[in-house]
Enzyme design. Structure first.
Site, mmCIF file in Angstrom:
data_model
loop_
_atom_site.group_PDB
_atom_site.id
_atom_site.type_symbol
_atom_site.label_atom_id
_atom_site.label_comp_id
_atom_site.label_asym_id
_atom_site.label_seq_id
_atom_site.Cartn_x
_atom_site.Cartn_y
_atom_site.Cartn_z
ATOM 1 N N ARG A 172 24.943 27.984 1.682
ATOM 2 C CA ARG A 172 25.625 29.088 1.194
ATOM 3 C C ARG A 172 26.419 29.655 2.678
ATOM 4 N NH1 ARG A 172 23.089 33.360 -2.814
ATOM 5 N NH2 ARG A 172 24.499 34.693 -1.687
ATOM 6 N N LYS B 245 15.411 36.957 -6.784
ATOM 7 C CA LYS B 245 15.829 37.169 -8.304
ATOM 8 C C LYS B 245 16.125 36.050 -8.959
ATOM 9 C CE LYS B 245 19.311 40.023 -6.866
ATOM 10 N NZ LYS B 245 19.217 40.119 -5.456
ATOM 11 N N ARG C 117 26.050 42.928 3.602
ATOM 12 C CA ARG C 117 25.460 42.803 2.148
ATOM 13 C C ARG C 117 24.427 43.838 1.939
ATOM 14 N NH1 ARG C 117 24.107 36.577 2.384
ATOM 15 N NH2 ARG C 117 23.325 36.629 0.493
ATOM 16 N N ARG D 126 16.926 30.284 4.234
ATOM 17 C CA ARG D 126 17.512 29.765 2.920
ATOM 18 C C ARG D 126 19.025 29.261 3.720
ATOM 19 N NH1 ARG D 126 19.393 33.897 -1.878
ATOM 20 N NH2 ARG D 126 20.966 34.549 -0.479
ATOM 21 N N ARG E 74 26.350 45.618 -10.062
ATOM 22 C CA ARG E 74 25.938 45.920 -8.620
ATOM 23 C C ARG E 74 26.632 47.089 -8.174
ATOM 24 N NH1 ARG E 74 25.263 40.286 -6.696
ATOM 25 N NH2 ARG E 74 24.760 40.119 -4.683
#
Ligand code: AMP
Length: 186
Positions: free
Chosen positions: A133, A15, A144, A127, A90
């Site tokens: 992160r 996204k 998540r 990632r 969300r």
């Protein structure tokens, strides 16, 4: 009237990558609530202090805090031509908060990014090697996904009832995915 386009999809669906490209091409603001929260953490604000542990666990920051942050952001000048919301709403209360401001900021389209879970886990772990992160860990990813299924996926129905949903096959060539999305912008 500043139209809002929503990018909805599980973590790791791409996204953010697409939102950055589309926003710059079409002169829209790109609003990532995740990026905003990470900035709060880096700047050690009160909100950042509350958000840090919640985010590291992969849980959601409370609706009240995120909604207030988003509404304030929409007041900025760069949102006048419209904005892409990346990672918001969300939850149902978050989606309903947008209904409250629909006269000024109507939601015009909702893009649902579709990628299967196995591919997503691989993408996020990859990632995590470079993103820095602290929530790109296997443990947090699991939480998540659960939260996405439980709290966020029902929003697809919510927006389907308003005929606003565009499903995007978000696997494969980034430029192809970009064009699949961009053709719905004008
Ligand atoms: P993201 O960068 O969109 O993957 O978001 C990273 C983390 O920030 C999420 O796992 C949540 O902890 C928090 N977060 C981002 N957006 C929201 C939101 N709309 N509501 C609640 N928490 C959020």
């Amino acid at each position: 009237m500043s139209e809002l386009k929503i990018f909805l999809g599980p973590p790791g669906a791409g996204k953010g990558t697409q939102a950055i490209k589309i926003a710059s091409e079409f002169g829209l603001a790109h609003i990532s609530t995740g990026d905003m929260l990470r900035a709060h953490i880096n700047n050690k604000t009160d909100l950042g202090k509350i958000a840090k542990s919640v985010m590291d666990e992969g849980q959601l920051v409370s609706d009240d805090l995120v909604i207030a942050m988003l509404v304030e952001r929409l007041g900025s000048d760069d949102c006048k031509n419209g904005a892409i919301l990346d990672g918001f709403p969300r939850t149902l209360p978050q989606a309903k908060s947008l209904e409250d401001i629909r006269n000024k900021f109507p939601v015009s389209k909702v893009f649902v990014f579709e990628v299967d879970e196995e591919e997503l886990v691989q993408r996020i772990l990859l990632r995590g090697q470079t993103s820095g992160r602290s929530d790109d860990t296997e443990e947090s990813i699991k939480v998540r996904f659960e939260i996405y299924t439980q709290d966020t996926e029902p929003l697809i129905d919510f927006y389907n009832q308003q005929d606003k949903v565009f499903r995007i096959d978000a696997v494969g060539d980034i430029d192809k995915i970009y064009h699949d999305i961009a053709k719905h912008f004008n």
